[in-house]
Design an enzyme around this catalytic site. Structure first.
Site, PDB file in Angstrom:
ATOM      1  N   SER A   9     -61.173  28.577 -43.481  1.00 58.49           N
ATOM      2  CA  SER A   9     -60.238  27.193 -43.431  1.00 58.49           C
ATOM      3  C   SER A   9     -59.029  27.785 -44.228  1.00 58.49           C
ATOM      4  CB  SER A   9     -60.690  26.011 -43.830  1.00 58.49           C
ATOM      5  OG  SER A   9     -59.689  25.048 -44.277  1.00 58.49           O
ATOM      6  N   GLY A  28     -66.388  25.473 -17.635  1.00 56.80           N
ATOM      7  CA  GLY A  28     -66.014  25.388 -18.901  1.00 56.80           C
ATOM      8  C   GLY A  28     -66.798  23.984 -19.540  1.00 56.80           C
ATOM      9  N   ALA A  66     -62.378  20.271 -23.749  1.00 60.92           N
ATOM     10  CA  ALA A  66     -61.546  19.857 -22.437  1.00 60.92           C
ATOM     11  C   ALA A  66     -62.636  19.717 -21.025  1.00 60.92           C
ATOM     12  CB  ALA A  66     -60.449  20.777 -22.088  1.00 60.92           C
ATOM     13  N   LEU A  73     -58.004  20.648 -31.090  1.00 62.79           N
ATOM     14  CA  LEU A  73     -59.139  19.640 -30.731  1.00 62.79           C
ATOM     15  C   LEU A  73     -58.561  18.673 -30.099  1.00 62.79           C
ATOM     16  CD1 LEU A  73     -61.277  20.175 -34.022  1.00 62.79           C
ATOM     17  CD2 LEU A  73     -61.372  21.222 -31.825  1.00 62.79           C
ATOM     18  N   ARG A 112     -49.171  26.916 -32.535  1.00 63.07           N
ATOM     19  CA  ARG A 112     -49.976  25.601 -32.541  1.00 63.07           C
ATOM     20  C   ARG A 112     -49.954  25.145 -34.003  1.00 63.07           C
ATOM     21  NH1 ARG A 112     -54.863  24.479 -33.714  1.00 63.07           N
ATOM     22  NH2 ARG A 112     -55.701  26.514 -33.544  1.00 63.07           N
ATOM     23  N   ARG A 124     -48.691  29.546 -40.835  1.00 62.35           N
ATOM     24  CA  ARG A 124     -49.638  30.600 -40.390  1.00 62.35           C
ATOM     25  C   ARG A 124     -48.875  31.865 -40.264  1.00 62.35           C
ATOM     26  NH1 ARG A 124     -53.872  27.198 -36.781  1.00 62.35           N
ATOM     27  NH2 ARG A 124     -54.813  26.260 -38.361  1.00 62.35           N
TER      28      ARG A 124
END
Lengths: 644, 224, 262
Positions: A286, A42, A46, A448, A442, A333
């Site tokens: 967004s 990946g 990260a 990020l 989250r 959210r």
């Protein structure tokens, strides 16, 4: 063979845990580092940052990605920003406050030590990225600008227009490119990890498939890092990229890595609804849009097909404002998402019917345009409005936007200890691929942060510590475990190609996604989950009987790629539902309809479920073993969230 | 480890373009001067022939100027030959369908126009200078009476046609060349880019028009 | 109710890099105007698969216009007829019932075809590897606000950094030149104070690599800018030209001295 779950999280004052832990670590002499080979799968924030940092230190790194270039990993699509406790705005932010907000936002299902480390490292990330040339937004004085994000009461989000993820990823990609040029990192694009090689219980490499030539190959190393992102595509429709998959983590799981909290999946409230049954993915906008847009649906189902402009004020139900008078359209959210689902389930959704239901609610800017003028709205959201119009063909300045929640991020992932190591020694998981920092939910602009913290500042230390302490025998390609892993992969590919059935991978994937979305999406209950747990194995059975893949394994074959990834989603999807059923409480994004407060919100059960659910593969996908890592909260006392 | 060869400007495609821009500028200057000199044909034989004599009398200076122009031309052509051969290899398989969106006719005809201009230069030099040819029976090329040479040459329709065609190519070449020059030398600026395009267009048209005016005037009997 | 349409597609098919390719004609039937172009191809591919044929291979990943993975030449224009739009964001409402659509891969020797519409853009990665970065190893960074960057410079850097590396500029250029891609990265890093120490070496190395990859030269057609889904300006090409001239003509050559800590 059960492994005792040891978080290895340090104790003592939380502010110094990471420092003290680092000091206790073993180091690898700079001259010896090139003798160690590290595989990083990946190339997102990260993986890219990790591979680059390890290369800079002098390790011999192999970097893999399925895309045609490391620069395309899906971190690139993050729009909003990255949090850091810099307190540049002098508004009372601190490492402790970021730590506190993240633990609370995660509804007390994350490990305190990990979250505090994340908050500490957040400040270094901004320094690092600025030094790399990430063009963050600035004020006229030349200093960095911040905005507030995701309900936080401080301005701590750094951003680069609406392309923060892209810019951070390009920073990591360029750092990686520098190491490729320097020869410390060897890059393998268009190469997919097909299995993990475990020798004597220790991760020693991966089996890969060259996606152009079809060549199956074993790559051996002293440690393997999986930074392969989340598993949101198990739902088929999500905001993830088409290629995002869980094969790497699922293969590691089958080889002994525990899978933690798979039912913690985040649904983002402001996505563009599906337009038809051909929909291939969903696009997020967004959530800043909720600052000025008002969410509503018609009061009566009969009005749902009418032109919204003709629906009188008294016939509109601004349901978020009605139910949450103080937060209104800005509720978190998970709440905004669930409420949208509820009104659509009542038959009051708007937009096209897909599978017999209208799944969309209005996000209306009429009043803001009246109050602030179209120019002001254009200045704030112009790019988002353009994107919306490009996709839907509707002008949101004139017609209210239609939005609907979509799967966006998965908090669950491979279980890792404080050193980001899975239950397989030598196999590490970083970024969205692990479960560690976000608990059951989250916060915005934190993905990020976690990816880069893991990549730039955690992996370099924990890998050194592991390599300096592990006693690894030499393994070569002739080793029986290596040969077996390669043979298994070849056999699996042959099997997929040889079924000779009638159904395409996509049709199976859509069906799997529907089952999971309907029963293990925004709201879950025991009956639905039990039903899903019967249907998924049956669908998997059909998959292995009736799949159709054309072409060969020895060439670029995108149908074969899809089929291989889907085979793993078929198994992961079942674990997801099983975990959701076993967690008989509501917390964060995991909303069990049996456990709601009087106000209709998620009711946590700390007495029975304040733990990480880590699932062990037992050889039978339908009979995984549950292990629990108890969570302790010394610094942030669990409270009930309220946004009324 | 041996030191890698330092990268010099002319090794790069950009450097070659820079050489083309600089030499193009020199050649553009020559074209303007040449045009201004020739326009004196409208002021009568004495004026034109007098100007020609003055030029000749410069002696070594004239040859120095000619050497500079020739060098510029050789470099200009050498660079384009190198670049074009590279570019041909850059897309060995073309598109079945390709629609250009913003490029100009002038830009697209640069290479072909350049070839036409090269051939024209050879012809033009042969016609008037090395050695100087007569285009009609009964007329002998005169080394001093430039005016007569011009009038005699342009009375022939196909000669005038060649000149007109070549000047149209020159106008297009000058337009895209001048406009490109600023970009290639890194001097262009978004604030001035549309103005630069206008100036390049206007100058290109003006030069072509003025140069076409001369043979056409002869054909029309205005200059005789 | 949404409109549907029937299209005739002429698609470049090529089994592998060394195989000879050619155009095949397919019918795309009952295509909804709300589909994206790639979803239309998904539908065609499902039908090909049902008929036992191999689906058309094409690259795509994020399908929201930011990863840069997708890209094909649609009726002669890279990414199709809409300005500032990647192929994945192009929607079928811009087509009409009965249209013939020709679909070709990016054409450049530096972007060899791997299969059908899939090309290898590794050349772009190698250009970045040659110098398209700022050398700032992890952990070595100074305090982020220690060095103010004028907002205008930061904005200009961001304008250039918006490049998604899709390769449409090369596909559109009559010369198959990669100048816009190279210029965008050089300008992004060159606009920032952090990028100054390596600025002149960077442009030299990137341009040398660009040439080595076999891209054509720039002859200022500006087709690249017209095709660019992020509308990167050719102004950055002027900047690259200027920087290269300065780097090679004005700036001193850096010489590595031997010896070190005793």
């Amino acid at each position: 063979m059960a492994i005792q779950l040891e978080s290895k999280a340090p104790s003592g004052p939380i502010e110094t845990r990471w420092d003290r832990h680092r000091f206790g670590m073993k180091l690898v002499n700079p001259a010896n580092r090139r003798k160690y080979k590290i595989i990083v799968v990946g190339t997102g924030l990260a993986g890219g940052a990790g591979a680059a940092s390890l290369g800079e230190m002098g390790y011999n790194v192999l970097s893999f990605c399925y895309q045609d270039s490391p620069r395309r990993a899906h971190s690139i699509a993050a729009q909003g920003g990255i949090n850091a406790a810099k307190n540049y705005k002098n508004d009372g932010d601190s490492i402790h406050r970021l730590f506190y907000d993240t633990v609370k936002g995660g509804d007390f299902r994350a490990r305190e030590s990990n979250v505090h480390r994340l908050a500490e490292l957040s400040v270094n990330i901004i320094d690092q990225c600025v030094a790399q040339g990430v063009p963050f937004a600035r004020e006229y004085g030349g200093l960095l600008d911040n905005r507030s994000f995701g309900g936080a009461q401080v301005s701590r989000t750094f951003y680069a227009r609406g392309q923060t993820g892209q810019q951070l990823l390009l920073g990591a990609y360029q750092a990686l490119a520098r190491q490729i040029e320097a020869g410390t990192v060897k890059s393998f694009p268009r190469t997919e990890m097909m299995d993990l090689i475990v020798v004597d219980g220790v991760a020693r490499g991966v089996v890969t498939r060259d996606m152009v030539s079809g060549k199956i190959e074993a790559h051996l190393a002293d440690a393997v890092v999986l930074a392969t992102g989340g598993y949101g595509n198990v739902f088929f429709l999500s905001t993830n990229a088409i290629g995002c998959n869980a094969t790497a983590v699922w293969r590691a799981h089958r080889k002994g890595a525990y899978f933690a909290n798979p039912c913690f999946t985040q649904i983002h409230p402001t996505c563009i609804p599906a337009a038809g049954d051909y929909q291939s993915k969903l696009t997020l906008m967004s959530e800043s849009l909720r600052n000025d847009g008002r969410v509503w649906v018609p009061k009566s189902a009969g009005d749902c097909t009418r032109d919204p402009a003709e629906i009188a004020e008294k016939d509109r139900d601004y349901y978020l404002e009605r139910l949450y008078p103080s937060f209104g359209n800005l509720v978190p959210r998970d709440i905004a998402s669930r409420r949208a689902k509820m009104v659509c389930d009542e038959g009051r959704g708007v937009g096209p019917e897909v599978d017999g239901v209208r799944r969309g609610v209005y996000l209306d800017f009429r009043d803001s345009i009246k109050r602030l003028g179209e120019a002001k709205i254009r200045e704030r959201y112009g790019n988002l409005f353009d994107m919306y119009e490009r996709i839907t063909g509707e002008n949101p300045y004139k017609v209210p936007m239609r939005i609907y929640p979509a799967t966006h991020y998965t908090m669950g992932g491979l279980w890792v200890d404080y050193n980001l190591m899975t239950t397989i020694p030598g196999c590490f998981a970083a970024g969205e691929a692990n479960f560690s920092d976000h608990g059951a939910n989250r916060l915005g602009a934190s993905a990020l942060m976690q990816g880069l913290a893991d990549g730039y500042f955690v992996l370099p230390y924990v890998l050194g510590n592991y390599l300096a302490s592990a006693k690894l025998d030499k393994v070569d390609e002739g080793h029986i475990e290596v040969k077996k892993a390669v043979a298994d992969v070849e056999e699996r590919i042959e099997k997929l190609l040889g079924i000779g059935g009638d159904r395409s991978p996509d049709s199976f994937h859509r069906e799997l996604g529907n089952i999971i979305w309907n029963n293990c999406g925004m709201a879950r209950n025991a009956k639905g989950l039990e039903g899903a747990l019967e249907r998924i194995p049956a669908l998997r059975e059909e998959f292995w009987q009736n799949l159709k893949v054309t072409g060969t394994g020895e060439s670029l074959n995108q149908t074969l790629e899809k089929a291989g990834r889907l085979a793993d989603f078929m198994e992961l999807g079942e674990l997801l539902c099983r975990d959701a059923l076993a967690r008989d409480e509501s917390c964060g994004c995991h909303y069990r309809e049996e456990h709601v407060t009087e106000e209709g919100e998620a009711a946590r059960n700390d007495a029975d479920y304040q733990y990480v659910a880590a699932w062990e593969y037992t050889g039978d996908v339908s009979k995984p073993a549950l292990h629990k890592e108890a969570l302790e909260f010394e610094y942030v006392k669990p409270v009930q969230r309220s946004y009324k | 480890m041996p030191m890698a060869k330092a990268i010099t400007l002319h090794d790069t495609t950009i450097g070659k373009k820079v050489v083309m821009a600089v030499t193009g500028l020199v050649l553009y200057g020559f074209v303007i001067a040449h045009m201004l000199g020739n326009l004196q044909v409208f002021m009568g034989p004495e004026q034109l022939n007098g100007y020609a004599k003055k030029l000749h009398d410069l002696g070594p200076l004239l040859y120095a100027a000619r050497a500079v122009i020739l060098l510029a031309l050789v470099l200009h052509v050498a660079m384009v030959v190198q670049l074009v051969s590279r570019t041909a290899a850059a897309r060995p398989i073309g598109y079945r369908l390709k629609k250009n969106q913003v490029t100009t006719y002038a830009a697209l005809t640069m290479k072909l126009g350049g070839v036409v201009l090269m051939l024209f230069i050879v012809y033009h030099l042969a016609h008037f200078t090395f050695p100087g040819l007569s285009m009609t029976a009964g007329y002998k090329h005169s080394p001093t009476d430039v005016y007569a040479n011009v009038v005699s040459g342009f009375r022939v329709p196909w000669v005038t046609a060649i000149y007109v065609l070549a000047q149209l190519c020159l106008g297009l070449h000058l337009y895209h060349g001048a406009f490109s020059l600023f970009q290639t030398l890194g001097l262009s600026h978004p604030r001035y880019v549309e103005k630069a395009r206008f100036v390049a267009q206007t100058l290109g048209i003006a030069v072509a028009a003025a140069n076409i005016a001369m043979p056409v005037a002869v054909v029309a009997g205005i200059v005789k | 109710m949404s409109k549907t349409m029937n299209l005739t597609l002429h698609v470049w098919r090529q089994k592998g890099g060394t195989d000879v390719g050619g155009f095949e004609t397919y019918k795309a039937q009952d295509i909804s105007e709300h589909m994206s172009f790639l979803e239309m191809l998904d539908v065609v591919n499902e039908r090909l698969l049902a008929d036992g044929k191999e689906p058309i291979a094409f690259d795509s990943d994020c399908r929201e216009g930011i990863c840069g993975m997708c890209g094909m030449v649609i009726n002669g224009v890279p990414h199709g007829p809409n300005a500032a739009t990647t192929t994945c964001q192009l929607h079928m409402r811009h087509f009409n019932d009965g249209d013939e659509v020709t679909i070709e891969p990016w054409r450049a020797s530096a972007f060899p075809v791997l299969r059908d519409l899939v090309v290898d853009r590794g050349a772009f990665d190698r250009i970045i590897q040659a110098g398209g970065y700022i050398s700032a190893s992890s952990g070595s960074a100074p305090e982020a606000n220690g060095l103010p960057v004028p907002k205008a410079d930061a904005d200009r850097a961001m304008d250039a950094a918006a490049c998604i590396g899709c390769g449409a500029c090369v596909a559109a250029c009559p010369n198959a030149s990669a100048m816009l891609f190279v210029a965008a990265k050089a300008a992004h890093l060159g606009a920032l104070p952090q990028g100054q120490p390596e600025r002149w070496e960077r442009v030299k190395k990137m341009v040398a690599q660009m040439d080595a990859e076999g891209f054509g030269h720039c002859s200022n057609h500006y087709e690249c800018m017209a095709a660019c889904p992020k509308e990167i300006s050719v102004d950055f090409i002027a900047q690259l030209n200027r920087d290269l001239v300065r780097a090679t003509v004005v700036e001193r050559e850096h010489e590595e001295k031997s010896g070190g800590a005793g």
